[in-house]
Scaffold this motif. Structure first.
Motif, short mmCIF file in Angstrom:
data_model
loop_
_atom_site.label_atom_id
_atom_site.label_comp_id
_atom_site.label_asym_id
_atom_site.label_seq_id
_atom_site.Cartn_x
_atom_site.Cartn_y
_atom_site.Cartn_z
N UNK A 147 104.49 -59.17 5.35
CA UNK A 147 105.95 -59.14 5.15
C UNK A 147 106.27 -58.85 3.69
N UNK A 148 105.49 -59.47 2.81
CA UNK A 148 105.76 -59.37 1.37
C UNK A 148 104.66 -58.57 0.69
N UNK A 149 105.03 -57.70 -0.25
CA UNK A 149 103.97 -56.98 -0.98
C UNK A 149 103.20 -57.93 -1.89
N UNK A 150 101.88 -57.85 -1.83
CA UNK A 150 101.06 -58.68 -2.72
C UNK A 150 99.89 -57.92 -3.29
N UNK A 151 99.58 -56.75 -2.71
CA UNK A 151 98.39 -56.02 -3.17
C UNK A 151 98.59 -55.49 -4.58
N UNK A 152 97.62 -55.75 -5.43
CA UNK A 152 97.67 -55.18 -6.77
C UNK A 152 96.94 -53.84 -6.76
N UNK A 153 97.26 -53.02 -7.75
CA UNK A 153 96.54 -51.76 -7.91
C UNK A 153 95.05 -52.04 -8.03
N UNK A 154 94.72 -53.07 -8.79
CA UNK A 154 93.32 -53.42 -9.02
C UNK A 154 92.60 -53.75 -7.71
N UNK A 155 93.30 -54.49 -6.83
CA UNK A 155 92.67 -54.85 -5.55
C UNK A 155 92.44 -53.62 -4.68
N UNK A 156 93.41 -52.69 -4.72
CA UNK A 156 93.25 -51.48 -3.91
C UNK A 156 92.09 -50.64 -4.46
N UNK A 157 91.99 -50.56 -5.78
CA UNK A 157 90.88 -49.82 -6.38
C UNK A 157 89.56 -50.41 -5.91
N UNK A 158 89.48 -51.76 -5.91
CA UNK A 158 88.23 -52.41 -5.49
C UNK A 158 87.88 -52.02 -4.05
N UNK A 159 88.90 -52.00 -3.18
CA UNK A 159 88.64 -51.66 -1.78
C UNK A 159 88.22 -50.19 -1.65
N UNK A 160 88.92 -49.30 -2.36
CA UNK A 160 88.57 -47.88 -2.25
C UNK A 160 87.17 -47.62 -2.81
N UNK A 161 86.84 -48.32 -3.88
CA UNK A 161 85.50 -48.15 -4.46
C UNK A 161 84.45 -48.57 -3.45
N UNK A 162 84.73 -49.65 -2.75
CA UNK A 162 83.76 -50.10 -1.76
C UNK A 162 83.63 -49.09 -0.62
N UNK A 163 84.77 -48.52 -0.19
CA UNK A 163 84.70 -47.50 0.86
C UNK A 163 83.89 -46.30 0.38
N UNK A 164 84.07 -45.97 -0.90
CA UNK A 164 83.40 -44.77 -1.44
C UNK A 164 81.90 -44.99 -1.60
N UNK A 165 81.50 -46.22 -1.83
CA UNK A 165 80.09 -46.45 -2.13
C UNK A 165 79.30 -46.99 -0.95
N UNK A 166 80.02 -47.37 0.12
CA UNK A 166 79.34 -47.88 1.31
C UNK A 166 79.19 -46.75 2.31
N UNK A 167 77.99 -46.23 2.43
CA UNK A 167 77.80 -45.15 3.40
C UNK A 167 76.42 -45.29 4.01
N UNK A 168 76.14 -44.41 4.94
CA UNK A 168 74.80 -44.43 5.54
C UNK A 168 74.70 -45.37 6.72
N UNK A 169 73.47 -45.50 7.22
CA UNK A 169 73.23 -46.28 8.43
C UNK A 169 73.69 -47.72 8.24
N UNK A 170 74.33 -48.24 9.26
CA UNK A 170 74.72 -49.64 9.23
C UNK A 170 75.94 -49.94 8.37
N UNK A 171 76.58 -48.89 7.81
CA UNK A 171 77.69 -49.15 6.91
C UNK A 171 79.02 -49.24 7.66
N UNK A 172 79.02 -48.81 8.92
CA UNK A 172 80.29 -48.72 9.65
C UNK A 172 81.02 -50.05 9.71
#
Ligand SMILES: Nc1ncnc2c1ncn2[C@@H]1O[C@H](COP(=O)(O)OP(=O)(O)OP(=O)(O)O)[C@@H](O)[C@H]1O
Length: 529
Positions: free
Chosen positions: A90-115
Motif C-alpha cells: 500500500x505504501x512505498x518503502x523500497x529504496x533505490x539501494x534495495x532495488x539495486x541490491x535485488x537487480x544485482x542479485x538477479x544479474x549475478x545469479x544464473x546457471x543451473x539451480x538458479x531459478x
C-alpha cells in the motif's frame, strides 16, 4: 526486504540532511517526464531528483530513467512478470539501494539451480512494491523503457543538477560511452571531473554520424570546396582499437564483437603501429568486389555465430588515435593524412575507404557514379576542417543516397491471409518521438518480405509481444527495420498526421536500437511540398 525504508517522511524537509531516495520518487519523476512534451520540463524534473540523490544513488537513478537496468539484460520476460498477481504494497518503502541490491542479485545469479533463487528475489522485490512501482519495474526489467531517446534528456538534467555546461556532460558521455558514470562524475566532481575524461584505447567512443543531404549538389553547396567525398558502403560500422598486440572491435552501438571477427583482428594487428583507434565500415564482398547481400554481412553480427564462410572486408575512413597521439579534436584533413600514412603500405591500400579529397564538382559526381555502379549506397560528403564529433549527427558529414530510406520501429504485426495465412505479415511502423515518448505509428507494410523473412518474423515476434490480440501481435519497441518509401502524405488516420507512401521492407537493422530510429520529423520531411 533488506534496505526497505519506511517512515522517510519524518526526515523530509529538515533542509540539512535527507534520507535515501525511494523508488517511488524515481517512478514519480518518470511519470512526470512521460506526461510532458516539454524537454525543459522533463530535464527539470529529473534534475530535482538528482540533486537529492547521493553519489551511490546517482548511477542507478540515471540508468533507470534512461530505460536501462544498469545491469544489462536480466532475463526476466513479460510472461514471468504477468504470471505474478500477488498482493501489492500500500505504501512505498523500497529504496533505490534495495532495488539495486535485488537487480544485482538477479544479474549475478544464473546457471543451473538458479531459478528458485531468482524467483525468490523477484517475489520479495515485487511484494514490497506498490502498484505503480510494480508497473515501472516491469517496464524496466522487460526493456520497455529502453528507448534511449531519453538519454539526451537525462544528460541535460545532469548538466542542470551539476551546474555544468551541457556540452561538457555530453562530451564526457560520448568519450566514455557510460551515462551513469558520467552523471556520477558530474555531480561529485563537476566540470573538472568531466574534463579528465579522455579517449582511451580499449574503451569505445560513440561514433560520429551523418546527416541526410538531399543531393550531392546540395551537400557541396552547403559544405563548400574543402570536403572529401567518399563512398558510402552499406555494411556495418566498426570501431577497431589496437593496443600493442591486443585488438578489440565494437559495433556502432558499442557492442563488442572481437571474438566473432578474427579476420578483422588479424588485419588490425598487421598495421605498422603500436596503438590506434580506427573507424570504418565492414561488409562481405563477392569475388568481383561487389557487396554481397546485406544479410550475409549481418550473419556475422548476430547472436548465433555466423556463416564462417562469409569473410568481412574492412574499409577505414577515420583515425582517432595513433601511437599515443589523440586525433579526435584535429580537423578531418589531419586525421585523413594520418590514416593515409598508416595504410600506405601496399598490403593495406585496400583497407582505405574509396573517395577523393577536394574534388571539383565533376569529380565529385564521378565518385558518386562509381559508388553506385559498384553496387554501393551513395556517398558521404565530409567537411575537412571538422573535428570528430563523437555521438553527434552533425552537418559536417552528409550522406547522399538516391533512394529514400527510413529506419523505423516495429510496433506490431498482423496475421497474413491467403498464401500468408499463419504468418505474421503486415508490420506496423513507428517513427521515433524525438522527445523520448513512445514511437508514433506512420504506416504499415507487407511488401518486400521474402519467405525467409516472413518465417523469421513469425518465429521471433511472439517472444517480443506485449499483447497478442486476435489480429496479430503488439510488440515491445525493440526492433528497427529499414524501409524504402516513395514519400509521405498527410493523414488523418495516423496520430502523427503523416503516413508513408509505398513502404517496402529492405531489411532489419539489428545494429540499431529504437533510440537511433528516424524521427517523426524525418518522415514529415518527405511530405510533398
Ligand atoms: N565513408 C563513410 N563515412 C562514414 N560513414 C559511412 C561511410 N560509409 C558507410 N558509412 C556508414 O554510414 C553510416 C552513416 O549514416 P548514418 O549516420 O545515417 O547511419 P545509418 O542510419 O546507419 O545510415 P543509413 O541508415 O543511412 O544506412 C555510418 O554509421 C556508417 O556505418
Amino acid at each position: 526486504m533488506p534496505g526497505a525504508h519506511a517512515g522517510r517522511s519524518a526526515i523530509v524537509g529538515t533542509g540539512c540532511h535527507h534520507g535515501p531516495v525511494l523508488l517511488a520518487e524515481v517512478v514519480e519523476v518518470s511519470a512526470r517526464v512521460a506526461a510532458t512534451r516539454s524537454r525543459t520540463a522533463k530535464a527539470a524534473a529529473i534534475a530535482d531528483l538528482l540533486r537529492r540523490a547521493d553519489a551511490t544513488e546517482v548511477e542507478p537513478v540515471t540508468a533507470w530513467l534512461s530505460g536501462d537496468t544498469g545491469q544489462g539484460r536480466l532475463g526476466v520476460g513479460w510472461r514471468t512478470l504477468a504470471a505474478r498477481t500477488g498482493p501489492v504494497a500500500e505504501q512505498p518503502s523500497l529504496t533505490v539501494e534495495a532495488v539495486v541490491a535485488a537487480l544485482t542479485e538477479l544479474a549475478t545469479t544464473s546457471g543451473a539451480g538458479s531459478a528458485a533463487r531468482r524467483d525468490a528475489v523477484l517475489t520479495a522485490l515485487l511484494a514490497a512494491a506498490t502498484a505503480e512501482e510494480t508497473r515501472f519495474l516491469g517496464s524496466l526489467l522487460t526493456g520497455e523503457l529502453r528507448q534511449g531517446a531519453l538519454e539526451g534528456v537525462v544528460l541535460d538534467a545532469v548538466a542542470l543538477a551539476a551546474d555544468v555546461p551541457a556540452a561538457t556532460v555530453r562530451r564526457a558521455f560520448m568519450l566514455s560511452g557510460r551515462l551513469p558514470g558520467t552523471a556520477a562524475a558530474a555531480l561529485t566532481g563537476g566540470a573538472a571531473a568531466l574534463e579528465t575524461v579522455r579517449l582511451e584505447v580499449g574503451r569505445p567512443v560513440r561514433p560520429m554520424l551523418a546527416a541526410p543531404g538531399s543531393s550531392l549538389d546540395a551537400a557541396l553547396t552547403d559544405l563548400g570546396d574543402d570536403v572529401t567525398v567518399e563512398f558510402k558502403l552499406d555494411g556495418a560500422r566498426i570501431q577497431v582499437h589496437r593496443d600493442g598486440d591486443v585488438v578489440r572491435v565494437w559495433t556502432r552501438t558499442l557492442r563488442e564483437i572481437t571474438e566473432g571477427v578474427p579476420e578483422l583482428v588479424a588485419l588490425a594487428r598487421s598495421l605498422p603501429c603500436r596503438s590506434a583507434v580506427l573507424d570504418g565500415e565492414t561488409l562481405a564482398l563477392d569475388d568481383d568486389g561487389r557487396p554481397r547481400a546485406f544479410q550475409d554481412t549481418m550473419s556475422r553480427f548476430g547472436s548465433e555465430s555466423g556463416d564462417e564462410g562469409v569473410l568481412l572486408s574492412p574499409f577505414f575512413f577515420d583515425l582517432l588515435h595513433l601511437d599515443g597521439r589523440d586525433l579526435l579534436d584535429e580537423p578531418l584533413d589531419v586525421r585523413l593524412d594520418a590514416l593515409a600514412g598508416l595504410l600506405a603500405g601496399e598490403a593495406h591500400a585496400a583497407l582505405r575507404m574509396p573517395g577523393m579529397r577536394r574534388p571539383d564538382p565533376e569529380q565529385a559526381a564521378q565518385v558518386l557514379d562509381d559508388a553506385l555502379s559498384g553496387g554501393h549506397e551513395g556517398v558521404v560528403v565530409k567537411a575537412l576542417d571538422a573535428p570528430y564529433a563523437a555521438g553527434r549527427r552533425g552537418k559536417a558529414w552528409q550522406k547522399v543516397k538516391p533512394v529514400h530510406t527510413l529506419d523505423l520501429v516495429v510496433l506490431g504485426a498482423e496475421w497474413g491471409y491467403g498464401r500468408r495465412t499463419g504468418s505474421l505479415s503486415n508490420i506496423h511502423l513507428g517513427a521515433r518521438d524525438p522527445d523520448g515518448g513512445e514511437p508514433v505509428m506512420v504506416g504499415k507494410t507487407f511488401k518486400g518480405m521474402t519467405d525467409e523473412l516472413l518465417a523469421w518474423q513469425t518465429r521471433t515476434f511472439p517472444d517480443l509481444a506485449r499483447e497478442d490480440p486476435a489480429w496479430g501481435v503488439l510488440l515491445r519497441p525493440e526492433l528497427v527495420v529499414e524501409i524504402a518509401v516513395d514519400g509521405a502524405q498527410r493523414s488523418t488516420r495516423y496520430p502523427g498526421g503523416v503516413a508513408l507512401r509505398f513502404a517496402r521492407v529492405l531489411r532489419y537493422r539489428p545494429d540499431k536500437t529504437p533510440a537511433e530510429a528516424d524521427t517523426l520529423d524525418a518522415v514529415r520531411a518527405l511530405l510533398a511540398p
